[in-house]
Scaffold this motif. Structure first.
Motif, PDB file in Angstrom:
ATOM      1  N   GLY A 128     -14.713 -18.904  14.752  1.00 31.35           N
ATOM      2  CA  GLY A 128     -14.837 -17.681  13.828  1.00 31.35           C
ATOM      3  C   GLY A 128     -15.998 -16.853  13.730  1.00 31.35           C
ATOM      4  O   GLY A 128     -16.039 -16.336  12.665  1.00 31.35           O
ATOM      5  N   PHE A 129     -16.703 -16.846  14.483  1.00 29.19           N
ATOM      6  CA  PHE A 129     -17.871 -16.082  14.647  1.00 29.19           C
ATOM      7  C   PHE A 129     -17.769 -14.803  15.479  1.00 29.19           C
ATOM      8  O   PHE A 129     -16.829 -14.407  16.104  1.00 29.19           O
ATOM      9  N   GLU A 130     -18.576 -13.473  15.025  1.00 29.21           N
ATOM     10  CA  GLU A 130     -18.495 -12.482  15.791  1.00 29.21           C
ATOM     11  C   GLU A 130     -19.276 -12.322  16.892  1.00 29.21           C
ATOM     12  O   GLU A 130     -20.376 -12.939  17.044  1.00 29.21           O
ATOM     13  N   ALA A 131     -19.024 -11.514  17.935  1.00 24.51           N
ATOM     14  CA  ALA A 131     -19.925 -11.307  19.292  1.00 24.51           C
ATOM     15  C   ALA A 131     -19.722  -9.814  19.535  1.00 24.51           C
ATOM     16  O   ALA A 131     -18.756  -9.580  19.379  1.00 24.51           O
ATOM     17  N   THR A 132     -20.546  -9.512  20.571  1.00 25.90           N
ATOM     18  CA  THR A 132     -20.457  -8.081  21.210  1.00 25.90           C
ATOM     19  C   THR A 132     -20.379  -8.466  22.781  1.00 25.90           C
ATOM     20  O   THR A 132     -21.464  -9.306  23.201  1.00 25.90           O
ATOM     21  N   TYR A 133     -19.241  -7.703  23.189  1.00 26.44           N
ATOM     22  CA  TYR A 133     -19.308  -7.767  24.814  1.00 26.44           C
ATOM     23  C   TYR A 133     -19.764  -6.526  25.305  1.00 26.44           C
ATOM     24  O   TYR A 133     -18.968  -5.508  24.563  1.00 26.44           O
ATOM     25  N   GLU A 134     -20.735  -6.413  26.017  1.00 31.02           N
ATOM     26  CA  GLU A 134     -21.199  -5.107  26.368  1.00 31.02           C
ATOM     27  C   GLU A 134     -20.890  -4.989  27.948  1.00 31.02           C
ATOM     28  O   GLU A 134     -21.472  -5.588  28.788  1.00 31.02           O
ATOM     29  N   PHE A 135     -19.881  -3.923  28.328  1.00 32.26           N
ATOM     30  CA  PHE A 135     -19.315  -3.883  29.684  1.00 32.26           C
ATOM     31  C   PHE A 135     -20.340  -2.598  30.308  1.00 32.26           C
ATOM     32  O   PHE A 135     -20.102  -1.788  29.668  1.00 32.26           O
ATOM     33  N   ASP A 136     -20.866  -2.553  31.444  1.00 35.94           N
ATOM     34  CA  ASP A 136     -21.323  -1.634  32.084  1.00 35.94           C
ATOM     35  C   ASP A 136     -20.190  -1.495  33.339  1.00 35.94           C
ATOM     36  O   ASP A 136     -19.908  -2.463  34.058  1.00 35.94           O
ATOM     37  N   VAL A 137     -19.819  -0.350  33.291  1.00 33.95           N
ATOM     38  CA  VAL A 137     -18.827  -0.039  34.665  1.00 33.95           C
ATOM     39  C   VAL A 137     -19.547   1.049  35.504  1.00 33.95           C
ATOM     40  O   VAL A 137     -20.043   2.074  35.150  1.00 33.95           O
ATOM     41  N   ARG A 138     -19.053   0.494  36.781  1.00 35.51           N
ATOM     42  CA  ARG A 138     -19.678   1.589  37.955  1.00 35.51           C
ATOM     43  C   ARG A 138     -18.464   1.691  38.909  1.00 35.51           C
ATOM     44  O   ARG A 138     -17.812   0.720  39.430  1.00 35.51           O
ATOM     45  N   ASP A 139     -18.105   2.734  39.294  1.00 35.92           N
ATOM     46  CA  ASP A 139     -16.926   2.917  40.412  1.00 35.92           C
ATOM     47  C   ASP A 139     -15.823   2.126  39.938  1.00 35.92           C
ATOM     48  O   ASP A 139     -15.059   1.621  40.921  1.00 35.92           O
ATOM     49  N   GLY A 140     -15.427   2.096  38.751  1.00 34.51           N
ATOM     50  CA  GLY A 140     -14.304   1.314  38.148  1.00 34.51           C
ATOM     51  C   GLY A 140     -14.328  -0.155  38.296  1.00 34.51           C
ATOM     52  O   GLY A 140     -13.254  -0.742  38.282  1.00 34.51           O
ATOM     53  N   ARG A 141     -15.489  -0.767  38.535  1.00 40.33           N
ATOM     54  CA  ARG A 141     -15.497  -1.987  38.237  1.00 40.33           C
ATOM     55  C   ARG A 141     -16.678  -2.494  37.200  1.00 40.33           C
ATOM     56  O   ARG A 141     -17.631  -1.528  37.126  1.00 40.33           O
ATOM     57  N   ILE A 142     -16.494  -3.616  36.810  1.00 36.15           N
ATOM     58  CA  ILE A 142     -17.796  -4.092  35.904  1.00 36.15           C
ATOM     59  C   ILE A 142     -19.073  -4.436  36.713  1.00 36.15           C
ATOM     60  O   ILE A 142     -18.855  -5.152  37.746  1.00 36.15           O
ATOM     61  N   ARG A 144     -21.902  -4.996  35.130  1.00 36.31           N
ATOM     62  CA  ARG A 144     -22.902  -5.890  34.019  1.00 36.31           C
ATOM     63  C   ARG A 144     -22.014  -6.243  33.060  1.00 36.31           C
ATOM     64  O   ARG A 144     -21.468  -5.226  32.303  1.00 36.31           O
ATOM     65  N   LEU A 145     -22.013  -7.543  32.374  1.00 33.51           N
ATOM     66  CA  LEU A 145     -21.516  -8.061  31.200  1.00 33.51           C
ATOM     67  C   LEU A 145     -22.412  -8.713  30.458  1.00 33.51           C
ATOM     68  O   LEU A 145     -23.036  -9.707  31.035  1.00 33.51           O
ATOM     69  N   SER A 146     -22.620  -8.106  29.284  1.00 36.83           N
ATOM     70  CA  SER A 146     -23.732  -8.932  28.386  1.00 36.83           C
ATOM     71  C   SER A 146     -22.977  -9.599  27.265  1.00 36.83           C
ATOM     72  O   SER A 146     -22.242  -8.725  26.457  1.00 36.83           O
ATOM     73  N   LEU A 147     -22.956 -10.739  26.851  1.00 33.92           N
ATOM     74  CA  LEU A 147     -22.334 -11.259  25.738  1.00 33.92           C
ATOM     75  C   LEU A 147     -23.596 -11.881  24.575  1.00 33.92           C
ATOM     76  O   LEU A 147     -24.313 -12.663  25.158  1.00 33.92           O
ATOM     77  N   GLN A 148     -23.278 -11.471  23.410  1.00 36.86           N
ATOM     78  CA  GLN A 148     -24.347 -11.914  22.533  1.00 36.86           C
ATOM     79  C   GLN A 148     -23.473 -12.091  21.275  1.00 36.86           C
ATOM     80  O   GLN A 148     -22.530 -11.406  20.742  1.00 36.86           O
ATOM     81  N   TYR A 149     -24.273 -12.994  20.217  1.00 43.25           N
ATOM     82  CA  TYR A 149     -23.851 -13.015  18.993  1.00 43.25           C
ATOM     83  C   TYR A 149     -24.016 -11.905  18.116  1.00 43.25           C
ATOM     84  O   TYR A 149     -24.868 -11.095  18.455  1.00 43.25           O
TER      85      TYR A 149
END
Length: 150
Positions: A128-142, A144-149
């Protein structure tokens, strides 16, 4: 401003996208662009429009428990950061996802398109906690993915 929230491996192991539904039994896809989930109930198609295609592929793969599709959403040299742990390359990301990502519940609260990616605010269950997924995309693919509270 981009927020980064990392989901620890043990909790990320049970992620299933349920989108913006008011209950976990009413699955939706991604929430609308920077729109609170409560305003997007039942919006399964247009709600996904705010995220880039690579991010949608990742989230759909988690919802479908499709490890191959999840791995394919990443570049070969991509990096995934789960709190303080870093996974380099598609094979390492695939191993991490198999052990800690596929399955469970993820409710998308906000989708914020960014130049070169998408940031998602999610509620993780169990926990039940919140998190942020930050996706960096280049040429149609991910790339970098960063996951944090949150």
């Amino acid at each position: 401003m981009r927020h980064r929230v990392l989901i620890p491996a043990a909790l990320a192991a049970t992620l299933l996208i349920t989108g913006c539904s008011s209950t976990p039994d009413e699955p939706d896809k991604l929430a609308g662009t920077s729109t609170p989930a409560a305003e997007k109930k039942g919006d399964t198609e247009s709600g996904a429009a705010g995220a880039d295609p690579a991010t949608r592929r990742y989230m759909d793969a988690v919802a479908d428990s499709d490890l191959d599709a999840l791995a394919d959403a990443f570049h070969e040299d991509a990096v995934a950061v789960d709190v303080s742990r870093e996974f380099r390359g598609r094979d390492a990301i695939r191993d991490w996802a198999e052990a800690e990502v596929i399955g469970g519940r993820l409710r998308i609260l906000e989708t914020t398109p960014e130049k070169g990616g998408t940031t998602l605010l999610v509620r993780v269950d169990p926990g039940g906690f919140e998190a942020t997924y930050e996706f960096d995309v280049r040429d149609g693919r991910i790339s970098r993915l960063s996951l944090q509270y949150a």
